[in-house]
Motif scaffolding. Structure first.
Motif, PDB file in Angstrom:
ATOM      1  N   ASP A 129       0.802  -1.458   0.102  1.00 16.40           N
ATOM      2  CA  ASP A 129       0.053   0.029   0.011  1.00 16.40           C
ATOM      3  C   ASP A 129       0.444   0.939  -0.527  1.00 16.40           C
ATOM      4  N   ALA A 130       0.498   2.145  -1.115  1.00 18.96           N
ATOM      5  CA  ALA A 130       1.309   3.027  -1.461  1.00 18.96           C
ATOM      6  C   ALA A 130       0.396   4.558  -1.743  1.00 18.96           C
ATOM      7  N   SER A 131      -0.513   4.475  -1.689  1.00 17.92           N
ATOM      8  CA  SER A 131      -1.916   5.065  -0.896  1.00 17.92           C
ATOM      9  C   SER A 131      -1.532   6.312  -0.460  1.00 17.92           C
ATOM     10  N   GLY A 132      -1.087   5.974   0.696  1.00 12.85           N
ATOM     11  CA  GLY A 132      -0.910   7.088   2.364  1.00 12.85           C
ATOM     12  C   GLY A 132      -0.214   6.390   3.162  1.00 12.85           C
ATOM     13  N   ILE A 133       0.411   7.598   4.220  1.00 12.17           N
ATOM     14  CA  ILE A 133       1.072   7.078   5.441  1.00 12.17           C
ATOM     15  C   ILE A 133       0.659   6.204   5.683  1.00 12.17           C
ATOM     16  N   MET A 134       1.029   5.140   6.283  1.00 17.72           N
ATOM     17  CA  MET A 134       0.396   3.785   7.336  1.00 17.72           C
ATOM     18  C   MET A 134      -0.225   4.060   8.503  1.00 17.72           C
ATOM     19  N   ILE A 135      -1.648   3.958   8.784  1.00 18.93           N
ATOM     20  CA  ILE A 135      -2.589   4.203  10.166  1.00 18.93           C
ATOM     21  C   ILE A 135      -2.081   3.256  10.956  1.00 18.93           C
ATOM     22  N   LEU A 136      -1.216   3.296  12.552  1.00 22.24           N
ATOM     23  CA  LEU A 136      -0.623   2.450  12.916  1.00 22.24           C
ATOM     24  C   LEU A 136      -2.251   2.460  13.818  1.00 22.24           C
ATOM     25  N   PRO A 137      -2.488   1.049  14.724  1.00 19.44           N
ATOM     26  CA  PRO A 137      -3.699   1.174  15.872  1.00 19.44           C
ATOM     27  C   PRO A 137      -2.837   2.420  17.222  1.00 19.44           C
ATOM     28  N   ASP A 138      -4.480   2.889  17.582  1.00 15.30           N
ATOM     29  CA  ASP A 138      -3.491   3.802  18.152  1.00 15.30           C
ATOM     30  C   ASP A 138      -3.402   3.628  20.115  1.00 15.30           C
ATOM     31  N   ASP A 139      -3.634   2.287  19.611  1.00 19.43           N
ATOM     32  CA  ASP A 139      -3.259   2.067  21.357  1.00 19.43           C
ATOM     33  C   ASP A 139      -1.837   1.535  21.333  1.00 19.43           C
ATOM     34  N   LEU A 140      -0.834   1.997  20.493  1.00 21.43           N
ATOM     35  CA  LEU A 140       0.200   1.496  20.500  1.00 21.43           C
ATOM     36  C   LEU A 140       1.031   2.441  21.089  1.00 21.43           C
ATOM     37  N   ALA A 141       2.629   2.231  21.756  1.00 21.58           N
ATOM     38  CA  ALA A 141       2.991   2.875  23.048  1.00 21.58           C
ATOM     39  C   ALA A 141       3.844   3.898  22.408  1.00 21.58           C
ATOM     40  N   ILE A 142       3.908   5.515  22.435  1.00 23.39           N
ATOM     41  CA  ILE A 142       4.541   5.944  21.492  1.00 23.39           C
ATOM     42  C   ILE A 142       5.311   6.396  22.074  1.00 23.39           C
ATOM     43  N   GLY A 143       6.871   5.962  20.668  1.00 20.49           N
ATOM     44  CA  GLY A 143       8.145   6.197  21.341  1.00 20.49           C
ATOM     45  C   GLY A 143       8.456   4.856  20.645  1.00 20.49           C
ATOM     46  N   LEU A 144       7.952   3.837  20.990  1.00 16.29           N
ATOM     47  CA  LEU A 144       8.179   2.545  20.643  1.00 16.29           C
ATOM     48  C   LEU A 144       9.348   2.975  19.120  1.00 16.29           C
ATOM     49  N   ASP A 145       9.843   1.786  19.538  1.00 16.03           N
ATOM     50  CA  ASP A 145      10.711   1.088  18.087  1.00 16.03           C
ATOM     51  C   ASP A 145       9.327   0.170  17.320  1.00 16.03           C
ATOM     52  N   LEU A 146       9.135   0.616  16.134  1.00 13.56           N
ATOM     53  CA  LEU A 146       8.060   0.529  15.121  1.00 13.56           C
ATOM     54  C   LEU A 146       8.488  -1.798  15.287  1.00 13.56           C
ATOM     55  N   ALA A 147       8.817  -2.242  14.583  1.00 11.42           N
ATOM     56  CA  ALA A 147       9.727  -3.101  14.667  1.00 11.42           C
ATOM     57  C   ALA A 147       9.219  -4.397  15.647  1.00 11.42           C
ATOM     58  N   GLU A 148       9.799  -3.319  17.173  1.00 13.86           N
ATOM     59  CA  GLU A 148       9.374  -4.396  18.585  1.00 13.86           C
ATOM     60  C   GLU A 148       7.490  -4.205  18.468  1.00 13.86           C
ATOM     61  N   ALA A 149       7.062  -2.943  18.354  1.00 16.93           N
ATOM     62  CA  ALA A 149       5.532  -2.655  19.225  1.00 16.93           C
ATOM     63  C   ALA A 149       4.529  -3.440  17.589  1.00 16.93           C
ATOM     64  N   LEU A 150       5.436  -3.932  16.272  1.00 13.61           N
ATOM     65  CA  LEU A 150       4.263  -4.455  14.938  1.00 13.61           C
ATOM     66  C   LEU A 150       4.448  -6.268  15.362  1.00 13.61           C
ATOM     67  N   ASN A 151       5.667  -6.393  15.993  1.00 11.67           N
ATOM     68  CA  ASN A 151       6.303  -8.249  16.252  1.00 11.67           C
ATOM     69  C   ASN A 151       6.238  -8.117  14.809  1.00 11.67           C
ATOM     70  N   LEU A 152       7.645  -7.045  14.597  1.00  4.96           N
ATOM     71  CA  LEU A 152       7.933  -7.875  12.781  1.00  4.96           C
ATOM     72  C   LEU A 152       9.159  -8.672  12.606  1.00  4.96           C
ATOM     73  N   LYS A 153       9.636  -8.420  14.642  1.00  4.81           N
ATOM     74  CA  LYS A 153      10.689 -10.096  14.455  1.00  4.81           C
ATOM     75  C   LYS A 153      10.310 -12.045  14.673  1.00  4.81           C
ATOM     76  N   ASP A 154      10.737 -12.286  13.534  1.00  2.35           N
ATOM     77  CA  ASP A 154      10.633 -13.320  13.411  1.00  2.35           C
ATOM     78  C   ASP A 154      11.695 -14.636  13.882  1.00  2.35           C
ATOM     79  N   MET A 155      11.624 -15.635  14.740  1.00  2.00           N
ATOM     80  CA  MET A 155      12.829 -16.506  14.131  1.00  2.00           C
ATOM     81  C   MET A 155      11.880 -17.807  13.307  1.00  2.00           C
ATOM     82  N   VAL A 156      13.067 -17.688  12.208  1.00  2.00           N
ATOM     83  CA  VAL A 156      11.870 -18.890  11.824  1.00  2.00           C
ATOM     84  C   VAL A 156      12.997 -20.991  11.231  1.00  2.00           C
ATOM     85  N   LEU A 157      12.441 -21.826  11.363  1.00  2.00           N
ATOM     86  CA  LEU A 157      13.131 -23.113  11.840  1.00  2.00           C
ATOM     87  C   LEU A 157      12.674 -23.520  10.184  1.00  2.00           C
ATOM     88  N   ASP A 158      14.331 -23.965   9.318  1.00  2.00           N
ATOM     89  CA  ASP A 158      13.915 -24.820   8.401  1.00  2.00           C
ATOM     90  C   ASP A 158      13.659 -26.597   8.461  1.00  2.00           C
TER      91      ASP A 158
END
Length: 400
Positions: A129-158
């Motif tokens: 989506d490039a149509s506009g700024i990404m609107i985040l859930p309003d319950d996220l802590a302001i100032g928190l690292d986005l990767a941590e806030a959205l749980n974007l990090k993971d470990m994957v087992l092959d």
């Protein structure tokens, strides 16, 4: 088989280290070939809140925003039109690195200083989506690292799954194995389905003409769906296990396949002539155009999923262009079935088609898991598409 550790933990509590888990799975016959970390392709992006939005004094193409990001307030010039005061958004701070090799610097735009950049999904590399700024859930802590806030990090087992362990070609399958070797409790996903409206038996029917190739076929109808991009959490999980997000309906079928090991298919109901399903062998010389656009000349005994007049899918292998889900699809017929493994292996080889569905059907799925997966997929489709699941379901099971 790629296994997301975050997804796996939904179904089993892992009380040992990742390294010990990999070792114990390997000793149990499921060789962990690699462990890799998944992380977003950006740094120094935080959760921020827009305090004010003013038209830029020099041009109406830009807004001048005051943005709070925890420890301070930042002036940011932005050209997107979808923002307003109170919105929670991603802020790439000075020094942030974005996908494509971009580094955010303090800049002057039309005479105004901009101390950062508000970002779209596409600019962050976490969506299309490039149509506009990404609107985040309003319950996220302001100032928190986005990767941590959205749980974007993971470990994957092959994990290398041998042909005799088709029960482990799913997240639940691996969770069951983890529970067995650690003594933890296995938790299955909820499959309760809210139903309303007509009974499915007043809408459609299923006839299995060749039960030796298809011992069981079940279906549900979901009405009033809205086709759109899947929510971020689902796209993340699919991408972690190597699947590309397409749209919310197709993504659910892939999500449940990876979750429970049961391949599914969604048909646009309006393209099913006579509004029904007929499961039969192919006829000599019959042709069929599959979803990949290829016209296939069918071998005798290829299992076909048909409507009242024509084939609409190659059973267990691939759907057809003539019944695919489109942007304006409103009614879905959802298929969950069991197909004879030897038949699927033979047909997939003859057609030269390799799919995740054929891989699982060809090795054998859980015959008694067909309905659980049907309910689970219907539940999630209704949840993320706004659709209504019709009352009841069809379960043709002539050879128990």
């Amino acid at each position: 088989m790629l296994v997301s550790l975050r997804w796996l933990r939904d179904y089993v509590d892992i009380g040992i280290s990742l390294e010990e888990l990999a070792d114990r799975l390997t000793m149990a016959g499921l060789e962990v070939e690699e462990i890799k970390e998944i992380a977003p392709a950006f740094t120094n992006v935080v959760v921020a809140k827009i305090l004010s939005v003013k038209t830029h004094p020099e041009t109406d193409k830009y807004y001048f925003c005051d943005v709070a990001a925890g420890e301070g307030t930042y002036p940011v010039v932005c050209g997107a039109r979808n923002i307003k005061p109170g919105d929670v958004v991603p802020l790439a701070k000075i020094g942030a690195a974005l996908p494509g090799g971009y580094t955010i610097k303090s800049s002057k735009i039309k005479g105004s200083i901009s101390e950062g950049m508000l970002c779209s999904e596409q600019e962050l590399g976490i969506g299309d989506d490039a149509s506009g700024i990404m609107i985040l859930p309003d319950d996220l802590a302001i100032g928190l690292d986005l990767a941590e806030a959205l749980n974007l990090k993971d470990m994957v087992l092959d994990i290398g799954v041998t042909p005799n362990r088709s029960d482990c070609l799913s997240i639940i399958g691996i969770a069951r194995e983890v529970a067995a070797i650690t003594g933890a409790v296995l938790k299955y996903p909820d499959t309760a389905v809210p139903e309303s409206g007509q009974d499915i038996r007043n809408i459609t029917s299923v006839d299995i003409l060749d039960p030796d190739l298809c011992p069981r076929y079940s279906a549900r109808i979901i009405k009033d769906v809205t086709i759109k991009a899947s929510p971020l959490w689902m796209r993340q999980r699919l991408e972690a296990v190597g699947l590309r997000a397409i749209n919310n309906i197709v993504d659910v079928t892939n999500y449940v396949m990876m979750e429970l090991g049961q391949p599914l298919h969604a048909f646009d109901f309006r393209f099913l002539e006579e509004g029904r399903i007929v499961v039969r062998r192919s006829r000599g010389g019959e042709t069929f155009t599959s979803l990949d656009g290829k016209e296939n000349i069918l071998e005798p005994d290829t299992l076909m999923i048909c409507d009242g007049k024509k084939p609409v899918a190659i059973g267990g292998i691939m759907g057809g262009l003539n019944s695919e889900v489109k942007e304006d699809t409103k009614i879905i017929l959802l298929e969950s079935a069991y197909f004879t493994p030897s038949s699927i292996r033979k047909s997939a080889k003859a057609l030269g088609i390799s799919t995740d569905a054929a891989f699982r059907f060809g090795r054998g799925i859980d015959l008694e898991g067909v309905i659980r997966a049907l309910h689970r997929a219907a539940q999630v489709i209704a949840e993320i598409s706004g659709g209504r699941v019709c009352r009841g379901y069809i379960d043709q099971y002539p050879q128990k």
